[in-house]
Design an enzyme around this catalytic site. Structure first.
Site, short mmCIF file in Angstrom:
data_model
loop_
_atom_site.label_atom_id
_atom_site.label_comp_id
_atom_site.label_asym_id
_atom_site.label_seq_id
_atom_site.Cartn_x
_atom_site.Cartn_y
_atom_site.Cartn_z
N HIS A 147 -3.36 -45.86 13.88
CA HIS A 147 -3.51 -45.87 15.19
C HIS A 147 -2.18 -46.28 16.11
O HIS A 147 -1.22 -46.51 15.56
CB HIS A 147 -4.56 -46.99 15.44
N LYS A 151 -2.81 -50.86 19.64
CA LYS A 151 -3.96 -51.22 19.20
C LYS A 151 -3.68 -52.92 18.69
O LYS A 151 -2.86 -53.10 18.02
CB LYS A 151 -4.38 -50.53 17.93
P1 NAD Z 1 -6.86 -51.11 26.69
O1 NAD Z 1 -6.13 -52.20 26.69
O2 NAD Z 1 -6.48 -49.76 27.46
O3 NAD Z 1 -8.13 -51.38 27.78
C1 NAD Z 1 -8.67 -52.61 27.72
C2 NAD Z 1 -9.10 -52.98 29.04
O4 NAD Z 1 -10.08 -54.06 29.04
C3 NAD Z 1 -8.00 -53.47 30.02
O5 NAD Z 1 -7.77 -52.53 31.24
C4 NAD Z 1 -8.15 -54.97 30.20
O6 NAD Z 1 -7.70 -55.32 31.41
C5 NAD Z 1 -9.69 -54.91 30.27
N1 NAD Z 1 -10.41 -56.22 30.16
C6 NAD Z 1 -9.92 -57.12 29.18
N2 NAD Z 1 -10.73 -58.21 29.30
C7 NAD Z 1 -11.82 -57.82 30.36
C8 NAD Z 1 -12.86 -58.30 30.84
N3 NAD Z 1 -13.53 -59.68 30.48
N4 NAD Z 1 -13.77 -57.66 31.54
C9 NAD Z 1 -13.55 -56.34 32.11
N5 NAD Z 1 -12.08 -55.73 31.43
C10 NAD Z 1 -11.61 -56.50 30.49
O7 NAD Z 1 -7.69 -50.74 25.31
P2 NAD Z 1 -8.26 -49.43 24.95
O8 NAD Z 1 -7.71 -48.52 23.91
O9 NAD Z 1 -9.05 -48.79 26.07
O10 NAD Z 1 -9.32 -50.06 23.86
C11 NAD Z 1 -10.12 -50.84 24.33
C12 NAD Z 1 -11.26 -51.27 23.09
O11 NAD Z 1 -11.93 -50.18 22.61
C13 NAD Z 1 -10.20 -51.75 21.76
O12 NAD Z 1 -10.96 -52.90 21.09
C14 NAD Z 1 -10.00 -50.61 20.83
O13 NAD Z 1 -9.97 -51.16 19.69
C15 NAD Z 1 -11.56 -50.13 21.13
N6 NAD Z 1 -11.76 -48.62 20.76
C16 NAD Z 1 -12.98 -48.44 20.21
C17 NAD Z 1 -13.26 -46.84 19.84
C18 NAD Z 1 -14.53 -46.82 19.21
O14 NAD Z 1 -14.67 -45.40 19.14
N7 NAD Z 1 -15.40 -47.69 19.15
C19 NAD Z 1 -12.08 -45.93 20.37
C20 NAD Z 1 -11.07 -46.50 20.65
C21 NAD Z 1 -10.79 -47.66 20.74
#
Ligand code: NAD
Length: 259
Positions: A147, A151
């Site tokens: 990744h 992450k």
């Molecule tokens: P990122 O850090 O770019 O985005 C996360 C966002 O959440 C940030 O903007 C942060 O400010 C916000 N945030 C944190 N706490 C919050 C709250 N209480 N309320 C509202 N917003 C809040 O991360 P990302 O790359 O977008 O990934 C997010 C999550 O998704 C991670 O856990 C990642 O592992 C997961 N993910 C899942 C999949 C899937 O297919 N399930 C795919 C990719 C990433």
């Protein structure tokens, strides 16, 4: 029209979710929530990012909350959304077993449904299904998940779920191993070694190598762009209203819609 609120809307996945919802004729983006960038526009809509999920859910009466935030926020967000009558689709990873149990309780104590999928990419879900079905033919399997370097959690939710599924049909015999450096043989998830790689330039990739006398079989999936997750997210948003209780994994929805 299904009314959708995206939580984590300023993040990498949240931005992709907002775009996918805006582009779908049967979905309407009614709210976007994040702890950062409050007041900023979501391109292609008249929605601005708000930092209060309570306020957004109260004002929009959304049908579905889509959560891509951080593991520590997921339960609180789910409680807020469920109390306001929304179903929830969760993609945030790094949820420990106690958090998954809590989501089950939250869903069962309401009339609303929750789906958690550690990977919304259709190809990655198919990789997991294939691994589960062929694991019994092999002596051993190891997982390499790769990744991007932002992450937070390791191993990935996908790798954990893949190991869980493989271990249902394959129990590797213990080996005599000397780790000269701790971690050299990976983390053991259900006795399946998982190796986590974090590098700039990567998005989300997973390789599963099965071994049997004189041969190996390697299965690999690559998400080279975050759009890879969006058909699965959209599918889940459309299906969640008809999937009572707590559902773990996109595969449960894919089989119902005939993918
Ligand atoms: P990122 O850090 O770019 O985005 C996360 C966002 O959440 C940030 O903007 C942060 O400010 C916000 N945030 C944190 N706490 C919050 C709250 N209480 N309320 C509202 N917003 C809040 O991360 P990302 O790359 O977008 O990934 C997010 C999550 O998704 C991670 O856990 C990642 O592992 C997961 N993910 C899942 C999949 C899937 O297919 N399930 C795919 C990719 C990433």
């Amino acid at each position: 029209m299904i009314k959708v609120v995206a939580s984590g809307a300023a993040g990498k996945m949240g931005m992709a979710v907002c775009r996918a919802v805006i582009e779908d004729d049967n979905l309407e983006l009614v709210g976007a929530v994040d702890k950062v960038n409050a007041g900023e526009d979501i391109n292609g809509s008249n929605i601005k990012i708000d930092d209060s999920l309570e306020r957004v859910m109260d004002e929009t009466h959304a049908d579905v909350l889509v959560d891509f935030t951080i593991a520590d926020s997921v339960i609180e967000n789910a409680e807020i959304a469920i109390k306001r009558g929304a179903h929830i689709v969760i993609g945030t990873t790094g949820l420990a077993a106690d958090k998954l149990d809590a989501l089950k309780v939250i869903s069962e104590s309401s009339q609303k449904n929750i789906l958690y999928a550690p990977n919304f990419a259709i190809g990655a879900v198919l990789l997991m299904k294939v691994c589960e079905s062929i694991a019994g033919y092999f002596d051993r399997a190891e997982i390499i998940e790769m990744h991007h370097d932002q992450k937070a959690d390791a191993p990935s939710g996908t790798a954990i779920m893949t190991a869980n599924l493989i271990s249902e049909n394959l129990t590797p015999q213990p080996m005599q191993e000397i780790e000269k450096f701790k971690g050299a043989r990976g983390a053991k998830v259900d006795d399946i070694p998982v190796h986590s790689i974090r590098l700039p330039g990567l998005v989300a990739h997973q390789e599963v190598i099965f071994g049997l006398q004189g041969q190996t079989l390697t299965i690999r999936h690559d998400s080279i762009d975050r759009v890879s997750f969006m058909p699965g997210v959209v599918m889940a948003v459309k299906a969640i209203g008809g999937k009572p209780g707590f559902t773990m994994g996109l595969d449960k929805i894919m089989s119902e819609v005939g993918v």
